[in-house]
Design a protein around this motif. Structure first.
Motif, mmCIF file in Angstrom:
data_model
loop_
_atom_site.group_PDB
_atom_site.id
_atom_site.type_symbol
_atom_site.label_atom_id
_atom_site.label_comp_id
_atom_site.label_asym_id
_atom_site.label_seq_id
_atom_site.Cartn_x
_atom_site.Cartn_y
_atom_site.Cartn_z
ATOM 1 N N GLY A 201 -0.884 5.658 2.288
ATOM 2 C CA GLY A 201 -1.720 4.469 2.444
ATOM 3 C C GLY A 201 -2.323 4.433 3.832
ATOM 4 O O GLY A 201 -1.761 4.965 4.782
ATOM 5 N N GLN B 232 -9.731 4.097 -3.362
ATOM 6 C CA GLN B 232 -9.286 2.705 -3.296
ATOM 7 C C GLN B 232 -9.032 2.234 -4.721
ATOM 8 O O GLN B 232 -9.953 2.262 -5.555
ATOM 9 C CB GLN B 232 -10.359 1.827 -2.635
ATOM 10 N N ALA C 80 1.250 3.896 -3.006
ATOM 11 C CA ALA C 80 0.967 5.319 -2.810
ATOM 12 C C ALA C 80 2.105 6.172 -3.358
ATOM 13 O O ALA C 80 1.874 7.173 -4.048
ATOM 14 C CB ALA C 80 0.765 5.602 -1.327
ATOM 15 N N GLU D 249 -6.156 4.757 -0.090
ATOM 16 C CA GLU D 249 -5.124 5.781 -0.233
ATOM 17 C C GLU D 249 -5.747 7.138 0.066
ATOM 18 O O GLU D 249 -6.861 7.406 -0.382
ATOM 19 C CB GLU D 249 -4.573 5.777 -1.661
ATOM 20 N N TYR E 267 -7.991 -1.546 2.404
ATOM 21 C CA TYR E 267 -6.823 -0.684 2.257
ATOM 22 C C TYR E 267 -7.160 0.463 1.296
ATOM 23 O O TYR E 267 -7.690 0.220 0.219
ATOM 24 C CB TYR E 267 -5.644 -1.485 1.713
ATOM 25 N N LEU F 273 0.834 -1.206 0.000
ATOM 26 C CA LEU F 273 0.000 0.000 0.000
ATOM 27 C C LEU F 273 0.865 1.251 0.000
ATOM 28 O O LEU F 273 0.635 2.187 -0.772
ATOM 29 C CB LEU F 273 -0.889 -0.022 1.250
ATOM 30 N N THR F 274 1.898 1.246 0.859
ATOM 31 C CA THR F 274 2.804 2.397 0.939
ATOM 32 C C THR F 274 3.543 2.594 -0.388
ATOM 33 O O THR F 274 3.638 3.706 -0.905
ATOM 34 C CB THR F 274 3.831 2.172 2.069
#
Lengths: 265, 172
Positions: free
Chosen positions: A95, A128, A75, A243, A241, A71-72
């Motif tokens: 994220g 998302q 992003a 952003e 999850y 996720l990070t």
């Protein structure tokens, strides 16, 4: 005076009831159906910590940690791609994980596991997988409270396609897969299946983020304007999850907007 | 269990359970709202004054609003239910009235008394709550449908909870 006292003692339950109802309904009305204010920050801090604990118990595999890393990374990559595609205009993307989401009420909200210390602030957009989901309205140190598109108290600025007309997007409870595009000029040309994207005018999202598609319902005529049904792209029951994003130079744009002669004091 | 602490636990425990666990329960796409804290209000002793029931209800409702971001919705609904508790108690009172030792439980008052009282009070609470929450006239019918469904299911859950957790004693 004695009569007044007798009246008060005789009807004290009714008086207390009306006082408490006034307090509760005043609280409800003043918050416009969704939570805001100082108490929300405190509540958010406690509840967010508890929600995170509950979430930790339910995480049985290391898949979660892997998802967070992805996720990070995702992003950061999205930020770079946006900057390249928009001639250096920057977009901060972080994220976050949804630790709570309501979708059964008409004033839905969500809580993210990141707050001010992670760079999040109110007014940031939430998406998302490139689909607009909502915006943040309150943050504590470690958590953020947001309103999704499926909250009938808020309106969104949306555009048909990447160069079509801009209109107001509103959600009418209770169907979480549909919304409406209102105040569309009668001259607008569109077909069912055309994509609806963010206009970027509100500053929550950059322009061009997918919101949904025009449904095959017949448009409603309202004077000089049209109301069109939308099938929302986000699956609000499966949010996990997400952003969060903010256009980095949005403050400069706002400042310019304020400096125009028509702008109020 | 210490018999002195039992009445307090019986009232507080449902509130704690609602805050910690049951607020996350979402069944049937919003058609079933399980307000477990309401069991605590319903189990307040029959001898409590109307004023103290109102205040207890307000505190319970506000606690749920604070933790679930209800913005006064749960407090308003709980206070309305609190107002009706003494009225419903009077309506359902046995011919000879309530005894000092009577408690609003299945084991002491019988299942029919408990089910009717719980259904009536929950219906008042849920109808008010879903109606305010709907926010639009055209959603009222849907709100009342949800209120009825929630009331029926929650009444059953409350009865089962008491049957499973309370000792069998005399029934009136």
């Amino acid at each position: 005076m004695r009569n007044l006292w007798n009246l008060i003692t005789q009807y004290h339950i009714a008086l207390v009831f009306f006082a408490l109802q006034a307090l509760a309904l005043g609280w409800f009305v003043s918050s416009h159906g969704y939570p805001r204010g100082k108490w929300v920050k405190q509540s958010l801090a406690w509840q967010g910590a508890w929600n995170q604990k509950l979430g930790q118990w339910s995480r049985l595999t290391e898949l979660d940690a892997l998802n967070r890393e992805l996720l990070t990374e995702n992003a950061q990559l999205r930020s770079l791609v946006y900057a390249q595609e928009n001639e250096g205009r920057e977009l901060s993307i972080y994220g976050a994980q949804v630790v709570r989401f309501t979708w059964t009420s008409s004033a839905n909200h969500f809580i993210l596991d990141k707050g001010t210390k992670n760079g999040l602030r109110s007014g940031m957009g939430v998406s998302q997988n490139g689909i607009a989901v909502g915006r943040i309205i309150e943050t504590s140190d470690a958590f953020s409270l947001g309103l999704p598109i499926i909250n009938q108290e808020v309106e969104w600025s949306a555009r048909i396609g990447h160069s079509g007309p801009v209109a107001r997007l509103v959600w009418n409870a209770p169907d979480i897969s549909r919304a409406q595009l209102q105040d569309l000029p009668r001259s607008a040309t569109f077909s069912p299946g055309d994509s609806i994207v963010t206009s970027g005018f509100q500053g929550y999202f950059p322009d061009g983020l997918l919101i949904g598609w025009i449904s095959d319902e017949t448009p409603e005529f309202d004077g000089q304007f049209l109301t069109v049904g939308i099938n929302l792209a986000a699956d609000f029951r499966a949010l996990n999850y997400v952003e969060t994003m903010s256009v980095v130079d949005w403050e400069s744009i706002e400042a310019l907007s304020q400096s125009t002669p028509d702008a109020g004091p | 269990m210490n018999t002195r602490l039992a009445p307090y636990l019986r009232v507080i425990l449902p509130l704690i359970l609602q805050v910690v666990f049951f607020q996350y329960v979402s069944v049937g796409g919003g058609w079933w709202y399980l307000g477990f804290h309401l069991l605590g209000i319903l189990l307040l002793p029959l001898q409590r004054s109307g004023l103290s029931i109102l205040l207890f209800s307000a505190v319970f409702g506000a606690a749920i609003d604070f933790t679930c971001h209800g913005g006064g919705l749960f407090m308003s609904s709980a206070v309305l239910m609190g107002l009706f508790i003494p009225i419903v108690n009077r309506l359902l009172a046995p011919r000879e009235g309530y005894e000092v030792s009577d408690q609003p439980t299945i084991s002491l008052m019988g299942s029919r008394w408990f089910l009717v009282r719980t259904f009536l009070l929950l219906f008042i609470h849920n109808t008010w709550m879903f109606s305010i929450e709907a926010g639009r006239w055209d959603l009222l019918l849907l709100a009342w449908g949800k209120a009825t469904a929630s009331t029926l299911l929650t009444t059953v859950i409350f009865a089962l909870t008491l049957l499973l957790t309370q000792r069998k004693t005399r029934s009136r």
